[in-house]
Write an enzyme that holds these catalytic residues in place. Structure first.
Site, PDB file in Angstrom:
ATOM      1  N   SER A 144     -11.071   3.964  -2.913  1.00  0.00           N
ATOM      2  CA  SER A 144     -11.051   4.709  -1.654  1.00  0.00           C
ATOM      3  C   SER A 144     -11.996   5.895  -1.762  1.00  0.00           C
ATOM      4  CB  SER A 144      -9.637   5.220  -1.374  1.00  0.00           C
ATOM      5  OG  SER A 144      -9.668   6.219  -0.372  1.00  0.00           O
ATOM      6  N   TYR A 157      -2.538  11.041  -3.940  1.00  0.00           N
ATOM      7  CA  TYR A 157      -3.138   9.717  -3.693  1.00  0.00           C
ATOM      8  C   TYR A 157      -4.589   9.695  -4.191  1.00  0.00           C
ATOM      9  CZ  TYR A 157      -5.199   5.904  -0.921  1.00  0.00           C
ATOM     10  OH  TYR A 157      -5.876   4.789  -0.507  1.00  0.00           O
TER      11      TYR A 157
END
Lengths: 251, 449
Positions: A144, A157
């Site tokens: 990501s 995250y």
């Protein structure tokens, strides 16, 4: 086997209910893919996903897989590879967590880290060895942009994805010349179930666009794929911003 | 016998896989290598000119047969040669031409081995007269999965499974090949231009029987009225009395020149629609409108690309896909549609070749059938190429045609049985001959051969 365009005939999805993974599977089934393994925690959603892909004409099997149980990965994946060659492993599991809540509940934060990072290290290494033994195959890892530079709003995250990203890059280097291709995919904000109700970031994308980028990356044998492609430039700039400036950005 | 793990691709340089490369120097070492193949099997490989994945075997063994390259015996009176399967056609020409003999069939490169020529049942510009390579094989020795060596004769099921069998019935060790007599090492060549596809087909249909060798280079970037414009090159071995006086003293000289090899890293993106279109236009107009009896050396007529070693690198890192299909006589409409679709998609192909095949041969997976065959190469990174070729496959299959396995790297497995009606017999013979599946390649895995 892969064809000349890098398109696989058999696919193993780790994280079988991931929207990006399913969009990719649909796309690949329309091309060459005939056999699909969906690995995930047994659930109606997993069975539903399998049913949907079967309707497209693929032979689909589900297998119980838990990212949080690394001790089982060897046995679970070993069983899949024993049934036949896997041309593409798509490592697609991951959780977003709830930053504000997880900061107060460290054990929840640990669960994010264990799923996104530890689970990927273990299953990624197991899959890599199996691919190396068969002398061919691609391992596509869904990273990501959040891992490129951790920001205040989701650093738990983000840090887990940063670890995953670094791991996958190193694994790709380690597998050079073994016939195995590792591709790191860095999508930006993806409109999906995972991000439902959250405020959209600029350059938001969709699972379908990520799937298209994955197909293109397989054809080009890319090592890194950004979705959308412009994020490569944007993130390169963001990475080099002075910290004092970066932390004030409304990201 | 050495063995390393290396990354292997075909000539098109797509889809690399890793394999243990074994280089047997004797028949015993070859037999030992077959017995030691292991769970992922083995496949013989010659000079690696198959475009796709026919001589790759991911995770298993690849037997490089080029170390077995002895020419055992030449019958200069009867016109046959007995040689190892690893001998190249180039080497055979060096040995045989001074004796007044030529290989019966040669493809567009001399750098293929005799074993590969049988395994792919290759064809050349003389197919309409001479058929494919295996038609000229009088006997071969085949090392089968049990480690035994069998003598295989034409007319037997094992021979017909091996001719065009892509190395999957066993390792060919030696072959006896019938040769073509020649008086000189020069070719007498006629050249003419065809202004469009219909003109080309008409010329080939009307006059092909007059030539032993015949081929048409076709401009697939030309559109509209010029769609399918082409340059026909046809000829035969020049007789002694056609040579100028100064050449008659040494009529069978065989000399080959090679330019420097293409660089290992060729810049990407040079072969675009613009550059290739320009090349094609120049090439078409440079060809004489009509010229007869021009004397050309064998390499210039048969193997122009062999002059540039590693020419496959010009397609860059992404490699290229070679597409060759055949459709039968009477299926010209399908051929026209396909040529139009390729022209409309603007495939930058400067090596497109059309040929008229004669009678097919007995090999179960042998490619040629009577009709029209078109071969073209296209950079693999051309957008939309996969779906385009899938569409062409449908046309080809619907017209009762087929694609060439020695060049394939992307066919949809479902279409294979329609294209090769004797596939089931091939599979049955392999199941009986090689029950443990010792012989396996990336091609055989991909297409479930």
């Amino acid at each position: 086997m892969k064809d000349a365009f890098g398109l696989p005939q058999s696919l193993l999805v780790l994280g079988g209910t991931s929207e990006i993974a399913l969009a990719t599977a649909r796309r690949l089934i329309a091309r060459r893919t005939r056999t699909v393994w969906l690995a995930g925690r047994p659930s109606p959603a997993l069975d539903g996903a399998a049913e949907e892909l079967r309707a497209l004409g693929a032979e689909v099997r589900t297998v119980a897989f838990d990212a949080l149980d690394p001790a089982s990965h060897e046995a679970v994946l070993g069983k899949v590879f024993a049934e036949g060659d896997i041309d593409l492993v798509l490592l697609a599991f991951g959780i977003l967590g709830d930053q504000a809540h997880d900061e107060r509940e460290p054990l929840n934060a640990v669960r994010v880290a264990q799923t996104n990072y530890t689970g990927a290290v273990s299953s990624g290494l197991v899959a890599a060895r199996a691919l190396q033994d068969q002398g061919h195959g691609s391992l596509v890892v869904l990273s990501s942009v959040a891992g490129e530079r951790a920001r205040r709003a989701n650093f738990i995250y983000g840090s887990s994805k940063a670890g995953l990203d670094a791991f996958a890059q190193g694994l790709g280097d380690a597998l050079l010349g073994t016939g195995v291709h590792v591709m790191v995919v860095r999508p930006g904000f993806v409109r999906s179930r995972m991000t439902a109700g959250r405020q959209e970031a600029p350059l938001a994308t969709t699972p379908g666009a990520v799937a298209a980028a994955i197909e293109l990356g397989l054809r080009r044998r890319s090592e890194t794929v950004w979705v959308p492609g412009t994020l490569r430039v944007v993130m390169s700039a963001v990475r080099h911003l002075p910290r004092g400036v970066f932390r004030r950005l409304p990201l | 016998m050495s063995a390393d793990t290396v990354s292997v691709t075909g000539w098109g340089r797509t889809a690399p896989t890793a394999a243990r490369l074994v280089r047997p120097r004797t028949y015993e070492e070859a037999a030992a290598a077959v017995r030691a193949c292991g769970a992922r099997g083995g496949i013989p490989r010659g000079l690696g000119r198959a475009y796709g994945d026919a001589a790759q075997n991911a995770g298993g063994a690849v037997l490089d047969m080029t170390g077995l390259d002895r020419v055992h015996a030449v019958d200069a009176a009867g016109g046959t040669v007995l040689c190892d399967a690893g001998v190249s056609l180039h080497r055979l020409m060096e040995v045989l031409l001074p004796l007044g003999w030529f290989v019966p069939v040669t493809p567009g490169t001399r750098y293929v081995t005799v074993g590969g020529a049988i395994g792919a049942d290759i064809h050349g510009k003389n197919h309409h007269v001479s058929g494919s390579f295996a038609r000229h094989v009088l006997a071969l020795e085949l090392l089968t999965a049990d480690g035994e060596v069998r003598t295989v004769l034409p007319g037997t099921p094992l021979f017909d499974a091996t001719a065009g069998g892509m190395g999957l019935t066993g390792v060919i060790l030696t072959a006896t090949v019938r040769l073509q007599p020649v008086e000189t090492s020069l070719m007498s060549v006629d050249t003419e231009r065809a202004r469009d596809l219909d003109d080309l087909l008409a010329r080939l249909t009307a006059t092909d029987h007059r030539y032993r060798y015949s081929v048409a280079w076709i401009d697939l970037l030309a559109r509209g009225a010029a769609t399918g414009r082409a340059v026909l090159t046809r000829g035969d071995h020049a007789p002694l009395d056609a040579l100028p006086a100064r050449r008659r003293a040494r009529p069978l000289d065989f000399r080959t020149a090679r330019l420097p090899a293409a660089p290992a890293r060729f810049p990407e993106g040079l072969l675009t629609r613009t550059t290739v279109g320009l090349f094609n236009t120049v090439w078409y107009h440079k060809a004489p409108r009509a010229q007869t009896g021009r004397l050309r050396p064998i390499p210039a007529f048969f193997h122009p690309l062999d002059g540039v070693p590693h020419w496959n690198r010009v397609y860059g890192r992404g490699g290229f896909v070679q597409y060759q299909f055949v459709v039968g006589h009477g299926r010209e409409e399908a051929l026209r549609r396909i040529v139009r679709r390729i022209a409309e998609h603007r495939c930058p192909s400067f090596l497109a070749v059309l040929k008229r095949f004669g009678e097919g041969d007995a090999g179960w997976l042998s490619f040629p059938v009577p009709g029209w065959t078109l071969a073209l190469d296209i950079p693999a990174n051309l957008p939309g190429l996969g779906p385009l070729l899938d569409g062409l496959d449908e046309e080809v299959a619907a017209a009762g045609g087929r694609v060439y396995l020695a060049k394939d790297s992307r066919l949809r497995p479902e279409l294979l049985a329609a294209m090769y009606p004797r596939l089931d017999e091939f599979r049955a013979l392999r199941a009986e001959l090689d029950p443990r599946g010792v012989f396996v390649s990336d091609l055989s895995r991909r297409l479930a051969l």
